[in-house]
Design a protein around this motif. Structure first.
Motif, short mmCIF file in Angstrom:
data_model
loop_
_atom_site.label_atom_id
_atom_site.label_comp_id
_atom_site.label_asym_id
_atom_site.label_seq_id
_atom_site.Cartn_x
_atom_site.Cartn_y
_atom_site.Cartn_z
N PRO A 172 0.86 -1.19 0.00
CA PRO A 172 0.00 0.00 0.00
C PRO A 172 0.89 1.24 0.00
CG PRO A 172 -0.62 -1.55 1.76
CD PRO A 172 0.71 -1.99 1.23
N LEU A 173 0.61 2.17 -0.88
CA LEU A 173 1.46 3.35 -1.02
C LEU A 173 0.97 4.43 -0.05
CD1 LEU A 173 3.79 4.36 -2.82
CD2 LEU A 173 2.06 5.27 -4.39
N PRO A 174 1.87 4.94 0.82
CA PRO A 174 1.45 6.01 1.73
C PRO A 174 0.87 7.19 0.94
CG PRO A 174 3.62 5.19 2.34
CD PRO A 174 3.27 4.54 1.02
N SER A 175 -0.18 7.81 1.49
CA SER A 175 -0.90 8.84 0.72
C SER A 175 -0.05 10.10 0.52
CB SER A 175 -2.21 9.18 1.42
OG SER A 175 -1.91 9.58 2.73
N THR A 176 1.10 10.16 1.20
CA THR A 176 1.99 11.32 1.02
C THR A 176 2.87 11.16 -0.23
OG1 THR A 176 3.55 10.18 2.46
CG2 THR A 176 2.18 11.88 3.47
N SER A 177 2.93 9.96 -0.76
CA SER A 177 3.79 9.73 -1.93
C SER A 177 3.28 10.50 -3.14
CB SER A 177 3.84 8.24 -2.26
OG SER A 177 4.39 8.06 -3.55
N PRO A 178 4.18 11.18 -3.87
CA PRO A 178 3.76 11.91 -5.07
C PRO A 178 3.06 11.01 -6.09
CG PRO A 178 6.12 12.28 -4.61
CD PRO A 178 5.63 11.29 -3.60
N LEU A 179 3.41 9.75 -6.10
CA LEU A 179 2.76 8.82 -7.04
C LEU A 179 1.28 8.66 -6.69
CD1 LEU A 179 3.90 7.36 -9.43
CD2 LEU A 179 4.54 5.45 -7.96
N VAL A 185 -2.17 6.55 -7.60
CA VAL A 185 -1.77 5.15 -7.34
C VAL A 185 -1.90 4.86 -5.84
CG1 VAL A 185 0.15 3.50 -7.41
CG2 VAL A 185 -0.16 5.12 -9.29
N THR A 186 -2.62 3.79 -5.51
CA THR A 186 -2.79 3.44 -4.09
C THR A 186 -1.92 2.25 -3.68
OG1 THR A 186 -4.63 1.95 -4.55
CG2 THR A 186 -5.19 4.26 -4.08
N HIS A 187 -1.54 1.42 -4.65
CA HIS A 187 -0.72 0.23 -4.34
C HIS A 187 0.32 0.00 -5.42
CE1 HIS A 187 -4.37 -0.49 -1.99
NE2 HIS A 187 -3.67 -1.32 -1.24
N VAL A 188 1.50 -0.42 -4.97
CA VAL A 188 2.53 -0.89 -5.91
C VAL A 188 2.73 -2.38 -5.63
CG1 VAL A 188 4.97 -0.74 -6.56
CG2 VAL A 188 3.70 1.36 -6.03
N ILE A 189 2.70 -3.18 -6.68
CA ILE A 189 2.98 -4.61 -6.50
C ILE A 189 4.35 -4.91 -7.10
CG2 ILE A 189 2.18 -6.97 -6.90
CD1 ILE A 189 -0.64 -5.93 -7.25
N HIS A 190 5.29 -5.25 -6.23
CA HIS A 190 6.62 -5.63 -6.72
C HIS A 190 6.57 -7.10 -7.14
CE1 HIS A 190 8.37 -1.99 -4.99
NE2 HIS A 190 7.91 -2.31 -3.80
N LEU A 222 1.17 -11.67 -9.41
CA LEU A 222 0.81 -10.27 -9.68
C LEU A 222 -0.71 -10.10 -9.78
CD1 LEU A 222 1.30 -7.34 -10.54
CD2 LEU A 222 1.70 -8.16 -12.88
N PHE A 223 -1.35 -10.94 -10.58
CA PHE A 223 -2.80 -10.76 -10.79
C PHE A 223 -3.58 -11.13 -9.52
CE2 PHE A 223 -2.22 -11.48 -15.67
CZ PHE A 223 -1.68 -10.20 -15.78
N GLU A 224 -3.11 -12.13 -8.79
CA GLU A 224 -3.78 -12.44 -7.51
C GLU A 224 -3.60 -11.29 -6.53
OE1 GLU A 224 -2.43 -16.35 -6.41
OE2 GLU A 224 -4.05 -17.28 -7.58
N GLY A 225 -2.42 -10.70 -6.52
CA GLY A 225 -2.17 -9.54 -5.67
C GLY A 225 -3.12 -8.40 -6.01
N PHE A 226 -3.32 -8.16 -7.30
CA PHE A 226 -4.24 -7.11 -7.73
C PHE A 226 -5.66 -7.42 -7.28
CE2 PHE A 226 -6.91 -5.51 -11.44
CZ PHE A 226 -7.00 -4.21 -10.96
N LEU A 227 -6.09 -8.68 -7.45
CA LEU A 227 -7.45 -9.06 -7.03
C LEU A 227 -7.62 -8.87 -5.53
CD1 LEU A 227 -8.25 -12.24 -9.17
CD2 LEU A 227 -8.96 -9.88 -9.56
N SER A 228 -6.56 -9.10 -4.77
CA SER A 228 -6.66 -8.94 -3.31
C SER A 228 -6.87 -7.46 -2.95
CB SER A 228 -5.43 -9.50 -2.59
OG SER A 228 -4.33 -8.62 -2.73
N VAL A 229 -6.38 -6.55 -3.78
CA VAL A 229 -6.59 -5.12 -3.55
C VAL A 229 -8.01 -4.72 -3.93
CG1 VAL A 229 -5.92 -2.80 -4.32
CG2 VAL A 229 -4.15 -4.52 -3.94
N VAL A 230 -8.48 -5.29 -5.02
CA VAL A 230 -9.78 -4.91 -5.59
C VAL A 230 -10.94 -5.41 -4.74
CG1 VAL A 230 -11.27 -5.38 -7.57
CG2 VAL A 230 -8.89 -4.75 -7.94
N ARG A 231 -10.77 -6.61 -4.17
CA ARG A 231 -11.88 -7.22 -3.43
C ARG A 231 -12.15 -6.53 -2.11
NH1 ARG A 231 -9.66 -12.83 -4.93
NH2 ARG A 231 -10.76 -13.26 -6.84
#
Ligand code: AR6
Length: 231
Positions: A172-179, A185-190, A222-231
């Motif tokens: 989860p990207l801290p809300s202070t990040s310029p991104l 962007v709310t999440h980065v998945i490495h 990656l795609f499972e990680g994305f689904l975990s954010v979306v759900r």
């Protein structure tokens, strides 16, 4: 300097700026914040030197596998230039397989500037990371860590110290990040893909049996990680 302008290439036209979303084949609401979108660059095909033909097959296979689980969410494969070989291959194969172009499409632009330069709001972006989860090193990894600022490094460290090939970590990207403030962007998945480059750690040489297996695992994670954010 490559053409780094942000534009949709789903309809084969080069259209700059936000106009490309108006009345284009991407659909009206694709940049609105209530549609979850994962933007990802092609894992392993540049610095890690993975064969583009094989990688494009795997991207298509995994996209097809996840299509039915997406709900209203979308997947976008991104690269910096209209001359991108991986984008051409994936576009052609997606068309052949009749993959719904509203749910999966390709987009030319810098993954760290998709909203401000391309008008495409993606709440989640993927990073083709290195195993140490360190900033720098070039490619999309350097771009994302640099655009996100130190907040991403701190948030990443809290969750994982390293990655093994084929795995991903959702940060989860801290809300202070310029991104976050600039791009939404709310999440980065490495994700760590297979490495075929002898000058990088854990090189598989030409073992594409193992390489393909790891790349499949990487996209699944990656795609499972994305689904975990979306759900
Ligand atoms: N926006 C969109 N796509 C990009 C961007 C960007 N800003 N930058 C690169 N690409 P790579 P890998 C595309 O090399 O092969 C790093 O040093 C690029 O054109 O970033 O998995 C890490 O630290 C290509 O299509 O990732 C690792 O050590 C795709 O992103 C290593 O490279 C992936 O290229 C990972 O290598």
């Amino acid at each position: 300097q490559e053409n780094a302008s942000s534009s949709s290439d789903t309809d084969g036209e080069v259209v700059k700026g936000t106009e490309n979303l108006v009345g284009g084949s991407l659909g009206q609401n694709c940049s609105s914040s209530d549609v979850p979108i994962l933007a990802f660059a092609s894992i392993s095909t540049s610095d890690f030197q993975f064969n583009n033909e094989k990688a494009s097959d795997i991207i298509i296979e995994k996209v097809e596998e996840f299509m039915n689980k997406l709900g209203n969410a979308r997947l976008v494969l991104v690269d910096l230039t209209h001359r991108s070989r991986i984008l051409s291959l994936v576009r052609a194969k997606a068309a052949e397989k009749n993959i719904n172009p509203k749910k999966f499409f390709t987009f030319v632009g810098d993954i760290t500037r998709l909203y401000t330069e391309g008008g495409l709001r993606c709440n989640v972006i993927a990073n083709a990371a290195n195993w140490r989860l360190k900033p720098g090193g070039g490619g999309v990894n350097a771009a994302i860590f640099s655009a996100a600022g130190p907040a991403l490094e701190v948030a990443t460290k809290e969750l994982a110290k390293s990655l093994s090939p084929g795995t991903a970590v959702v940060v989860p990207l801290p809300s202070t990040s310029p991104l976050c403030t600039r791009e939404g962007v709310t999440h980065v998945i490495h994700v760590l893909g297979p490495n075929m480059n002898p000058h990088r750690p854990n090189c598989l040489d030409v073992d594409y049996v193992k390489g393909c297996e790891i790349l499949r695992k990487a996209y699944t994670s990656l795609f499972e990680g994305f689904l975990s954010v979306v759900r």
